[in-house]
Design a protein around this motif. Structure first.
Motif, short mmCIF file in Angstrom:
data_model
loop_
_atom_site.label_atom_id
_atom_site.label_comp_id
_atom_site.label_asym_id
_atom_site.label_seq_id
_atom_site.Cartn_x
_atom_site.Cartn_y
_atom_site.Cartn_z
N THR A 165 101.70 64.03 80.48
CA THR A 165 102.37 65.10 79.74
C THR A 165 102.11 66.48 80.31
OG1 THR A 165 100.49 65.39 78.23
CG2 THR A 165 102.13 63.72 77.63
N CYS A 166 101.18 66.58 81.28
CA CYS A 166 100.75 67.87 81.85
C CYS A 166 100.14 68.79 80.79
CB CYS A 166 101.92 68.58 82.54
SG CYS A 166 102.58 67.69 83.95
N ASP A 167 99.71 68.23 79.68
CA ASP A 167 99.09 69.03 78.62
C ASP A 167 97.60 69.22 78.90
OD1 ASP A 167 98.90 70.53 76.36
OD2 ASP A 167 99.61 68.97 74.99
N ILE A 168 97.13 70.42 78.67
CA ILE A 168 95.71 70.74 78.86
C ILE A 168 94.95 70.23 77.64
CG2 ILE A 168 94.05 72.59 79.24
CD1 ILE A 168 96.53 74.28 80.19
N LYS A 169 93.84 69.53 77.90
CA LYS A 169 93.08 68.93 76.81
C LYS A 169 91.60 69.22 76.91
CE LYS A 169 96.08 64.91 75.86
NZ LYS A 169 96.10 63.44 75.65
N LEU A 170 90.97 69.33 75.74
CA LEU A 170 89.52 69.30 75.60
C LEU A 170 89.17 68.11 74.72
CD1 LEU A 170 88.59 73.04 74.85
CD2 LEU A 170 88.32 71.84 77.02
N VAL A 171 88.09 67.42 75.05
CA VAL A 171 87.61 66.35 74.20
C VAL A 171 86.18 66.69 73.77
CG1 VAL A 171 86.86 64.98 76.21
CG2 VAL A 171 87.14 63.87 73.99
N LYS A 172 85.91 66.52 72.49
CA LYS A 172 84.58 66.80 71.93
C LYS A 172 84.04 65.50 71.35
CE LYS A 172 82.44 69.56 68.23
NZ LYS A 172 82.57 68.74 67.02
N ILE A 173 82.88 65.08 71.89
CA ILE A 173 82.24 63.84 71.44
C ILE A 173 80.96 64.22 70.71
CG2 ILE A 173 81.33 61.60 72.14
CD1 ILE A 173 82.99 61.84 74.70
N THR A 190 94.60 69.86 72.15
CA THR A 190 95.66 70.03 73.14
C THR A 190 96.20 71.45 73.02
OG1 THR A 190 97.27 69.10 71.58
CG2 THR A 190 96.32 67.61 73.21
N VAL A 191 96.38 72.10 74.15
CA VAL A 191 96.87 73.47 74.15
C VAL A 191 98.27 73.55 73.55
CG1 VAL A 191 97.52 75.41 75.64
CG2 VAL A 191 95.38 74.20 76.04
N SER A 192 99.07 72.51 73.74
CA SER A 192 100.44 72.52 73.21
C SER A 192 100.46 72.59 71.69
CB SER A 192 101.20 71.29 73.68
OG SER A 192 100.56 70.10 73.24
N SER A 193 99.49 71.94 71.04
CA SER A 193 99.44 71.95 69.57
C SER A 193 98.61 73.10 69.03
CB SER A 193 98.89 70.62 69.05
OG SER A 193 97.51 70.49 69.41
N GLY A 194 97.59 73.50 69.79
CA GLY A 194 96.73 74.60 69.35
C GLY A 194 95.76 74.22 68.26
N VAL A 195 95.53 72.92 68.02
CA VAL A 195 94.61 72.49 66.96
C VAL A 195 93.76 71.33 67.46
CG1 VAL A 195 96.13 73.22 65.07
CG2 VAL A 195 96.32 70.89 66.00
N TRP A 196 92.61 71.17 66.81
CA TRP A 196 91.75 70.01 67.04
C TRP A 196 92.22 68.88 66.11
CZ3 TRP A 196 88.00 69.48 70.71
CH2 TRP A 196 87.54 70.65 71.32
N ARG A 197 92.23 67.66 66.62
CA ARG A 197 92.57 66.51 65.79
C ARG A 197 91.54 65.41 66.04
NH1 ARG A 197 95.17 62.97 69.32
NH2 ARG A 197 95.97 64.03 71.20
N THR A 198 91.30 64.64 65.00
CA THR A 198 90.32 63.55 65.08
C THR A 198 91.03 62.25 65.47
OG1 THR A 198 88.98 64.59 63.36
CG2 THR A 198 88.59 62.26 63.80
#
Length: 341
Positions: A165-173, A190-198
Motif C-alpha cells: 500500500t506504500c503506507d508508512i507504519k509504526l508498530v508498538k509491541i 498508519t500515516v494514512s489514518s492518523g490513528v493507532w489501532r489495536t
C-alpha cells in the motif's frame, strides 16, 4: 513538458492527468520540486505519500547517505546532519542539508535514529518515558510529521513502509508482564489514518525480551531479542529475532543457529546490499573486532560470516552501517571533538 516565453512550466491540457503523472515520475528531485508550482493538483500529487514512495524506488538517482551526529558543546549536545555522496570519492563529497524546523527542535540527549526506509528517516525521542514520540522526516521535500507514542511502558516500536500500500507504519509491541497475561499487546499506526489501532495480541514464551534494535527489509521489521530460557553457563542469553510483517501485520519468531545465538558484545542489525546483516562489535585484548554476518536465501539457516575487521581499540567509536557497494562505514572522534567517517 514545455515552457512559455516567461520560462514558466506548462503542460498541454490535452494530455490526461494519469499520463502526466507517469511522465513526472521519471523526473529528478529538483525538477519535481519545480513541478509543485504548476498547480494545486500537481502539488498535492507530488507531495502525496504514494507518489513519494514509488518515486524513491523507481528513480535511480545518485546514492546519498544522511548522517546525524552529536557534538558536545560545554555539556550541551548539538545535533548536526550532513549528506554524503556515495561515490568513488566517499566520504569527501559532503553536501549541506536544510533541516526541518521540527527536526531541529528534537532534544539530542534523549533521541536517536529509529530507522529509515524509502527515503524517510524516523527519529525517536523520549523524555523520562513520559513524553515519547516519533518524527518521520522527508528531507527531499522538507516535510516532517510527529506521532505521539501512547502509554510508553514496557514496549518497543518499529518503523517501515508497507510494500503493498506504500503506507508508512509504526508498530508498538507492549509486554505488560502482568500476572494475568503474558500476551504482547500490538498496536499499529498508519500515516494514512492518523490513528493507532489495536490488532490481535501475540502470546510469546515468557522468556523473550525485545529491544529497540531493529532493521527493515522487504516489508518485514526485524527486532533483535533475547531468549532468557537459553542462557549459557556464563550467563549469555540466546540471541533471536522477532519479526513484524508490514503487509499481513503478523508477529513471528526466528531462532538463530548456534554460530550467532550466543554471541556476546554489542550486536546491531542493519541491511547490506538487499540482505539482512548483523554486526558483532567486541574487544579482543588490545584490539577492537567487528564481525559482519549476512542472511541470504533460506532465512535464517543461510547466515554466513562475510568478513572480520580488526583495529586498535581507540581507532573508531561506532559502526554506522554499509555503503551501497557493501563497504563498512565507521565513525571516530578527533582530538578536537569532531566526527569523522
Amino acid at each position: 513538458m514545455s515552457t512559455n516565453s516567461n520560462s514558466e512550466l506548462r503542460i498541454p491540457d490535452y494530455i490526461p492527468i494519469e499520463i502526466q503523472v507517469e511522465i513526472i515520475k521519471h523526473l529528478p528531485i529538483k525538477s519535481l520540486v519545480r513541478c509543485t508550482l504548476l498547480s494545486k493538483v500537481f502539488n498535492a500529487i507530488i507531495k502525496s505519500r504514494s507518489f513519494i514512495t514509488r518515486h524513491s524506488v523507481r528513480y535511480n538517482q545518485m546514492h546519498h547517505l544522511l548522517s546525524r551526529y552529536l557534538i558536545d558543546m560545554n555539556d550541551e549536545f548539538q545535533q548536526n546532519y550532513v549528506s554524503i555522496i556515495d561515490n568513488d570519492n566517499f566520504p569527501q563529497n559532503k553536501l549541506p542539508i536544510t533541516v526541518h524546523d521540527t527536526v531541529n527542535r528534537i532534544y539530542p540527549e534523549v533521541s536517536f535514529v529509529l530507522g529509515s526506509s524509502h527515503g524517510l528517516l524516523c527519529l525517536f525521542e523520549s523524555e523520562n518515558n513520559i513524553d515519547t514520540k516519533c518524527f518521520i522526516w522527508n528531507s527531499f521535500i522538507q516535510r516532517c510529521i510527529i506521532i505521539p507514542i501512547p502509554d510508553p511502558k514496557h514496549w518497543v516500536v518499529g518503523f517501515g513502509v508497507c510494500p503493498d500500500t506504500c503506507d508508512i507504519k509504526l508498530v508498538k509491541i507492549t509486554d505488560r508482564d502482568s500476572c494475568n497475561s503474558v500476551n504482547w499487546d500490538i498496536e499499529v499506526y498508519t500515516v494514512s489514518s492518523g490513528v493507532w489501532r489495536t490488532i490481535p495480541s501475540y502470546k510469546p514464551r515468557k522468556s523473550i525480551d525485545l529491544t529497540l534494535n531493529s532493521a527493515v527489509l522487504n516489508g518485514i521489521i526485524y527486532f533483535l531479542a533475547k531468549d532468557d530460557s537459553g542462557k549459557t553457563r556464563s550467563g549469555h542469553c540466546r540471541n533471536m529475532f522477532v519479526t513484524f510483517d508490514l503487509t499481513s501485520e503478523k508477529i513471528g519468531e526466528v531462532y538463530l543457529p548456534d554460530s550467532l545465538a550466543f554471541l556476546s558484545g554489542f550486536l546491531n542489525l542493519s541491511t547490506r546490499m538487499e540482505s539482512l546483516a548483523e554486526i558483532h562489535d567486541y574487544k579482543e585484548g588490545e584490539q577492537r573486532v567487528c564481525d559482519v554476518w549476512i542472511f541470504k536465501h533460506v532465512f535464517p539457516n543461510s547466515c554466513e560470516k562475510l568478513f572480520t575487521f580488526k583495529a586498535p581499540n581507540d581507532s573508531y567509536d561506532k559502526v554506522l552501517g554499509f555503503r551501497k557497494n557493501g563497504d563498512l562505514i565507521l565513525m571516530r572522534s578527533t582530538p578536537s571533538n569532531e566526527r569523522q567517517i
